[in-house]
Scaffold this active site. Structure first.
Site, PDB file in Angstrom:
ATOM      1  N   ALA A   1      -7.581  12.730  -0.095  1.00  0.00           N
ATOM      2  CA  ALA A   1      -7.333  11.311   0.104  1.00  0.00           C
ATOM      3  C   ALA A   1      -6.627  11.091   1.432  1.00  0.00           C
ATOM      4  O   ALA A   1      -5.673  11.792   1.751  1.00  0.00           O
ATOM      5  CB  ALA A   1      -6.470  10.761  -1.041  1.00  0.00           C
ATOM      6  N   THR A   2      -7.103  10.136   2.201  1.00  0.00           N
ATOM      7  CA  THR A   2      -6.454   9.709   3.433  1.00  0.00           C
ATOM      8  C   THR A   2      -6.806   8.238   3.601  1.00  0.00           C
ATOM      9  O   THR A   2      -7.749   7.770   2.961  1.00  0.00           O
ATOM     10  CB  THR A   2      -7.000  10.473   4.658  1.00  0.00           C
ATOM     11  OG1 THR A   2      -8.411  10.248   4.724  1.00  0.00           O
ATOM     12  CG2 THR A   2      -6.744  11.969   4.557  1.00  0.00           C
ATOM     13  N   THR A   3      -6.171   7.428   4.333  1.00  0.00           N
ATOM     14  CA  THR A   3      -5.036   7.546   5.237  1.00  0.00           C
ATOM     15  C   THR A   3      -3.991   6.531   4.781  1.00  0.00           C
ATOM     16  O   THR A   3      -4.361   5.452   4.293  1.00  0.00           O
ATOM     17  CB  THR A   3      -5.505   7.246   6.677  1.00  0.00           C
ATOM     18  OG1 THR A   3      -6.493   8.187   7.058  1.00  0.00           O
ATOM     19  CG2 THR A   3      -4.364   7.235   7.673  1.00  0.00           C
TER      20      THR A   3
END
Length: 273
Positions: free
Chosen positions: A50-52
């Site tokens: 998971a990003t950002t």
């Protein structure tokens, strides 16, 4: 529950105000750092990332925002994952890195703060909350050494100082206070560049929300693991403000207006700025 229908004695004895400590004694296998890594049929770990996440202070509080994409290698694992959560009434936590462990860590952190409030009868200070999150993150170090790294971002309203504050972490649980703004995740290098240009002292809450969305928009433009706003599917970033009035998630209809205005401004003159 016991066979008689009563709670075990461990649940009735006075003890630590830390829920994580209680869990470590009674059911250590449920802690995020003790969970076994799931694997696919081919033996490759199934670990969507998971990003950002970005956060910035404004006049009267702090904004935290996260995009909605999770990736597994070159594949999009999810377009609608949520990475920003209320830690308690006056703070928020965002997660980047191994998505499943990050979500578990955020939920455990919520329970940790709720348990402390019930046992002690008062809220933990913002510094105390930041320290507790670092302790939980340190417990995940064995999995981090295997590549299942979680790097959270924590922000909240300091009731004692009357300001918004931001804390970043490293995978070992090291805690660092950030000033003005910060970002974490694969797209953070681009988001932080945008924040440096767009942030200024004395921002109003609405302007801070716009800056956060624009920073994520710039990150998505250069980082394939960061998802931009999706008007077709009506998928918008998760954006939350924390002020003296508490945690507030910005409604999707407000974010849709922000994104529409942003795209119009960027395309003015017939080109994407």
């Amino acid at each position: 529950m016991t066979g008689s229908g009563r709670l075990p004695d461990a649940f009735l004895r006075p003890g630590s105000s830390s829920f994580a400590d209680f869990l470590a004694q009674q059911a250590p296998e449920l802690l995020p750092g003790r969970l076994p890594a799931r694997a696919s049929e081919g033996g490759t770990p199934l670990a969507p990332h998971a990003t950002t996440i970005v956060a910035l202070v404004f006049d009267g509080g702090v904004v935290m925002a996260g995009d909605r994409r999770a990736t597994a290698g070159t594949m999009i694992a999810s377009r609608e994952i949520e990475k920003v959560f209320p830690a308690d009434e006056f703070s928020a936590v965002g997660i980047s890195g191994s998505a499943g462990i990050g979500v578990d860590l955020a939920r455990l952190f919520q329970l940790e703060l709720e348990h402390y409030e019930k046992i002690e009868g008062s809220l933990l200070s913002l510094d105390g909350k930041a320290n507790r999150l670092g302790t939980l993150l340190r417990a995940n170090l064995p999995l981090a050494m295997q590549g299942l790294v979680v790097v959270p971002l924590f922000a909240g309203y300091d009731l004692d100082r009357g300001i918004g504050r931001i804390f970043s972490y490293d995978p070992t649980g090291g805690r660092y206070e950030e000033h003005e703004h910060h970002g974490t995740g694969s797209g953070s290098i681009f988001a932080r560049g945008a924040l440096k240009k767009l942030w200024k002292p004395g921002l109003a809450a609405a302007d801070a929300v716009r800056v956060a969305v624009e920073a994520l928009y710039d990150a998505a433009d250069d980082d394939s693991a960061t998802g931009g706003p999706d008007p077709v599917r009506r998928i918008w970033p998760v954006v939350a403000t924390v002020t003296s009035a508490g945690y507030r998630r910005v409604p999707d209809d407000e974010l849709a207006d922000v994104v529409t205005a942003l795209v119009a401004a960027r395309t003015e003159g017939g080109r994407l700025a």
